[in-house]
Design a protein around this motif. Structure first.
Motif, PDB file in Angstrom:
ATOM      1  N   PHE A 139     -29.445  55.994  21.392  1.00 59.21           N
ATOM      2  CA  PHE A 139     -29.441  55.039  20.284  1.00 59.21           C
ATOM      3  C   PHE A 139     -28.555  55.582  19.171  1.00 59.21           C
ATOM      4  CE2 PHE A 139     -32.842  53.319  22.609  1.00 59.21           C
ATOM      5  CZ  PHE A 139     -33.316  52.140  22.036  1.00 59.21           C
ATOM      6  N   ASN A 140     -27.496  54.844  18.859  1.00 56.46           N
ATOM      7  CA  ASN A 140     -26.546  55.248  17.822  1.00 56.46           C
ATOM      8  C   ASN A 140     -26.620  54.220  16.698  1.00 56.46           C
ATOM      9  OD1 ASN A 140     -24.718  57.453  19.372  1.00 56.46           O
ATOM     10  ND2 ASN A 140     -25.371  55.831  20.762  1.00 56.46           N
ATOM     11  N   HIS A 170     -31.185  60.058  19.717  1.00 59.62           N
ATOM     12  CA  HIS A 170     -30.631  59.148  18.719  1.00 59.62           C
ATOM     13  C   HIS A 170     -29.857  59.912  17.659  1.00 59.62           C
ATOM     14  CE1 HIS A 170     -34.277  60.469  16.573  1.00 59.62           C
ATOM     15  NE2 HIS A 170     -33.646  60.121  15.451  1.00 59.62           N
ATOM     16  N   VAL A 171     -29.017  59.171  16.943  1.00 57.73           N
ATOM     17  CA  VAL A 171     -28.269  59.726  15.823  1.00 57.73           C
ATOM     18  C   VAL A 171     -28.011  58.598  14.832  1.00 57.73           C
ATOM     19  CG1 VAL A 171     -25.989  59.304  16.837  1.00 57.73           C
ATOM     20  CG2 VAL A 171     -26.275  61.148  15.174  1.00 57.73           C
ATOM     21  N   PHE A 172     -27.972  58.938  13.564  1.00 57.17           N
ATOM     22  CA  PHE A 172     -27.614  57.987  12.523  1.00 57.17           C
ATOM     23  C   PHE A 172     -26.227  58.332  11.992  1.00 57.17           C
ATOM     24  CE2 PHE A 172     -31.984  56.952  12.790  1.00 57.17           C
ATOM     25  CZ  PHE A 172     -32.171  55.710  12.174  1.00 57.17           C
ATOM     26  N   ASN A 173     -25.351  57.332  11.977  1.00 52.48           N
ATOM     27  CA  ASN A 173     -24.002  57.488  11.435  1.00 52.48           C
ATOM     28  C   ASN A 173     -23.240  58.653  12.075  1.00 52.48           C
ATOM     29  OD1 ASN A 173     -24.007  55.307   9.435  1.00 52.48           O
ATOM     30  ND2 ASN A 173     -25.650  56.502   8.493  1.00 52.48           N
ATOM     31  N   ARG A 195     -37.068  53.612   7.241  1.00 56.47           N
ATOM     32  CA  ARG A 195     -38.013  52.979   8.166  1.00 56.47           C
ATOM     33  C   ARG A 195     -37.506  53.059   9.602  1.00 56.47           C
ATOM     34  NH1 ARG A 195     -37.969  48.930   4.156  1.00 56.47           N
ATOM     35  NH2 ARG A 195     -37.032  47.374   5.560  1.00 56.47           N
ATOM     36  N   LEU A 196     -36.210  52.824   9.775  1.00 57.69           N
ATOM     37  CA  LEU A 196     -35.636  52.922  11.120  1.00 57.69           C
ATOM     38  C   LEU A 196     -35.700  54.353  11.641  1.00 57.69           C
ATOM     39  CD1 LEU A 196     -32.467  50.678  10.638  1.00 57.69           C
ATOM     40  CD2 LEU A 196     -34.672  50.015  11.606  1.00 57.69           C
ATOM     41  N   ALA A 197     -35.414  55.308  10.779  1.00 53.66           N
ATOM     42  CA  ALA A 197     -35.469  56.716  11.186  1.00 53.66           C
ATOM     43  C   ALA A 197     -36.884  57.107  11.582  1.00 53.66           C
ATOM     44  CB  ALA A 197     -34.964  57.600  10.048  1.00 53.66           C
ATOM     45  N   ALA A 198     -37.874  56.563  10.879  1.00 54.24           N
ATOM     46  CA  ALA A 198     -39.267  56.876  11.206  1.00 54.24           C
ATOM     47  C   ALA A 198     -39.632  56.359  12.594  1.00 54.24           C
ATOM     48  CB  ALA A 198     -40.191  56.267  10.151  1.00 54.24           C
ATOM     49  N   VAL A 199     -39.129  55.165  12.944  1.00 58.85           N
ATOM     50  CA  VAL A 199     -39.384  54.622  14.282  1.00 58.85           C
ATOM     51  C   VAL A 199     -38.775  55.526  15.347  1.00 58.85           C
ATOM     52  CG1 VAL A 199     -38.876  52.714  15.854  1.00 58.85           C
ATOM     53  CG2 VAL A 199     -39.583  52.239  13.508  1.00 58.85           C
ATOM     54  N   MET A 200     -37.536  55.939  15.140  1.00 56.46           N
ATOM     55  CA  MET A 200     -36.870  56.780  16.129  1.00 56.46           C
ATOM     56  C   MET A 200     -37.506  58.159  16.216  1.00 56.46           C
ATOM     57  SD  MET A 200     -34.800  54.673  17.446  1.00 56.46           S
ATOM     58  CE  MET A 200     -34.291  55.883  18.656  1.00 56.46           C
ATOM     59  N   ASP A 201     -37.911  58.710  15.099  1.00 57.74           N
ATOM     60  CA  ASP A 201     -38.518  60.045  15.096  1.00 57.74           C
ATOM     61  C   ASP A 201     -39.905  60.047  15.735  1.00 57.74           C
ATOM     62  OD1 ASP A 201     -36.295  61.075  13.843  1.00 57.74           O
ATOM     63  OD2 ASP A 201     -37.167  61.006  11.824  1.00 57.74           O
ATOM     64  N   ALA A 202     -40.536  58.869  15.795  1.00 59.90           N
ATOM     65  CA  ALA A 202     -41.894  58.782  16.331  1.00 59.90           C
ATOM     66  C   ALA A 202     -41.928  58.714  17.849  1.00 59.90           C
ATOM     67  CB  ALA A 202     -42.614  57.570  15.738  1.00 59.90           C
ATOM     68  N   GLN A 203     -40.768  58.672  18.502  1.00 56.72           N
ATOM     69  CA  GLN A 203     -40.722  58.595  19.968  1.00 56.72           C
ATOM     70  C   GLN A 203     -39.891  59.765  20.514  1.00 56.72           C
ATOM     71  OE1 GLN A 203     -37.703  57.657  21.940  1.00 56.72           O
ATOM     72  NE2 GLN A 203     -36.664  58.179  20.009  1.00 56.72           N
ATOM     73  N   THR A 230     -36.576  50.072  26.795  1.00 58.02           N
ATOM     74  CA  THR A 230     -35.513  50.076  25.789  1.00 58.02           C
ATOM     75  C   THR A 230     -35.678  48.917  24.826  1.00 58.02           C
ATOM     76  OG1 THR A 230     -34.004  51.117  27.363  1.00 58.02           O
ATOM     77  CG2 THR A 230     -33.025  50.054  25.453  1.00 58.02           C
ATOM     78  N   ALA A 231     -35.939  47.731  25.366  1.00 60.16           N
ATOM     79  CA  ALA A 231     -36.141  46.553  24.522  1.00 60.16           C
ATOM     80  C   ALA A 231     -37.373  46.716  23.641  1.00 60.16           C
ATOM     81  CB  ALA A 231     -36.257  45.296  25.380  1.00 60.16           C
ATOM     82  N   ALA A 232     -38.397  47.377  24.163  1.00 62.36           N
ATOM     83  CA  ALA A 232     -39.618  47.581  23.379  1.00 62.36           C
ATOM     84  C   ALA A 232     -39.336  48.441  22.145  1.00 62.36           C
ATOM     85  CB  ALA A 232     -40.690  48.233  24.243  1.00 62.36           C
ATOM     86  N   LEU A 233     -38.474  49.434  22.301  1.00 64.57           N
ATOM     87  CA  LEU A 233     -38.119  50.273  21.154  1.00 64.57           C
ATOM     88  C   LEU A 233     -37.233  49.499  20.175  1.00 64.57           C
ATOM     89  CD1 LEU A 233     -38.179  52.892  19.618  1.00 64.57           C
ATOM     90  CD2 LEU A 233     -36.398  53.803  21.151  1.00 64.57           C
ATOM     91  N   ILE A 234     -36.325  48.696  20.685  1.00 69.73           N
ATOM     92  CA  ILE A 234     -35.505  47.872  19.798  1.00 69.73           C
ATOM     93  C   ILE A 234     -36.397  46.908  19.014  1.00 69.73           C
ATOM     94  CG2 ILE A 234     -33.668  46.147  19.680  1.00 69.73           C
ATOM     95  CD1 ILE A 234     -32.468  47.396  22.196  1.00 69.73           C
TER      96      ILE A 234
END
Length: 259
Positions: free
Chosen positions: A165-166, A195-198, A182-190, A245-249
């Motif tokens: 996830f980029n 994943h990476v941001f920017n 908020r998005l970072a919290a979702v990614m960090d929780a799994q 994947t869709a569930a995480l999106i």
């Protein structure tokens, strides 16, 4: 001729899928190399992957034609989004593999490029602008979500394997810090997806152009490694991979809708 379709939702969320199209205009295919005729750089099946978003009330904008006709996520003046790095242009002449798109002498000239912008690029952006305006007027704010995908390994564009996830927010400029958190919290929780941001993908033209947090429009781009939902060689959709994947999106979109 319809160059895109728009599903009108009721939530303050517009999902733009500018590279989902794979159609080619009449006679266009004859100008392409054999490998380019497969339109391999399509963001395959992203409209199917995001179909669940209708349940969230999202509007969804999908083009008909391939990015080889015109890249809807590039500026109309074709200024590079990533200066100094390999990339592809407004009317790409090079594939992500580094191979040519066109047979020798078949590349579009400036006049043809201008005509393609008018015929294919402008209607998509007009639809996008109008839907953003409608949703913002109705809700006071709107999130523009750019849904993209790409092969997990593309040496022409980046080294090594791309994270799963980029997330791109134009280095934080296209959305509020609260939304990115908020998005970072979702990614960090799994722990199932990297994943990476920017990182390599900070957001293309659409994210950078329309993301105006101060004006109530926040924009986020998700560049998804295709290995997470499809076979990258055959382009086949793989439901067993796509489901998680869709569930995480979905969780990301739900976080984006929080206010």
């Amino acid at each position: 001729m319809s160059v895109c379709t728009l599903h009108h939702g009721h939530a303050p969320l517009l999902i733009s899928l500018p590279h989902d199209g794979s159609a080619l205009p009449a006679g266009f295919e004859d100008r392409l190399t054999a490998s380019a005729r497969r339109v391999p750089d399509t963001d395959w099946h992203v409209s199917r992957l995001y179909d669940f978003a209708r349940e969230l009330g999202a509007s969804i904008l999908v083009p008909r034609f391939s990015r080889y006709v015109v890249d809807l996520n590039r500026p109309p003046d074709d200024v590079s989004l990533y200066p100094g790095q390999n990339t592809t242009g407004l009317c790409p002449t090079v594939q992500f593999s580094g191979e040519p798109v066109y047979r020798p002498g078949q590349e579009p000239d400036a006049e043809e490029i201008a005509a393609r912008v008018q015929t294919y690029w402008q209607p998509y952006h007009t639809a996008l602008q109008q839907e953003l305006a409608r949703l913002r007027a109705e809700h006071g704010r709107v999130v523009l979500w750019e849904g993209h995908s790409i092969r997990s390994v593309v040496p022409f564009l980046f080294e090594g394997r791309l994270p799963d996830f980029n997330v791109g927010t134009a280095a934080g400029a296209s959305c509020t810090p609260a939304l990115q958190a908020r998005l970072a919290a979702v990614m960090d929780a799994q722990n199932d997806y990297s994943h990476v941001f920017n990182g390599r993908f900070k957001g293309g033209y659409i994210t950078r152009q329309y993301g105006r947090p101060a004006d109530g429009v926040e924009a986020v781009q998700l560049e998804l490694a295709q290995i997470n939902y499809m076979d990258e060689e055959t382009f086949s959709y793989l439901p067993e991979r796509a489901g998680p994947t869709a569930a995480l999106i979905r969780r990301l979109l739900q976080a984006a809708l929080e206010h």
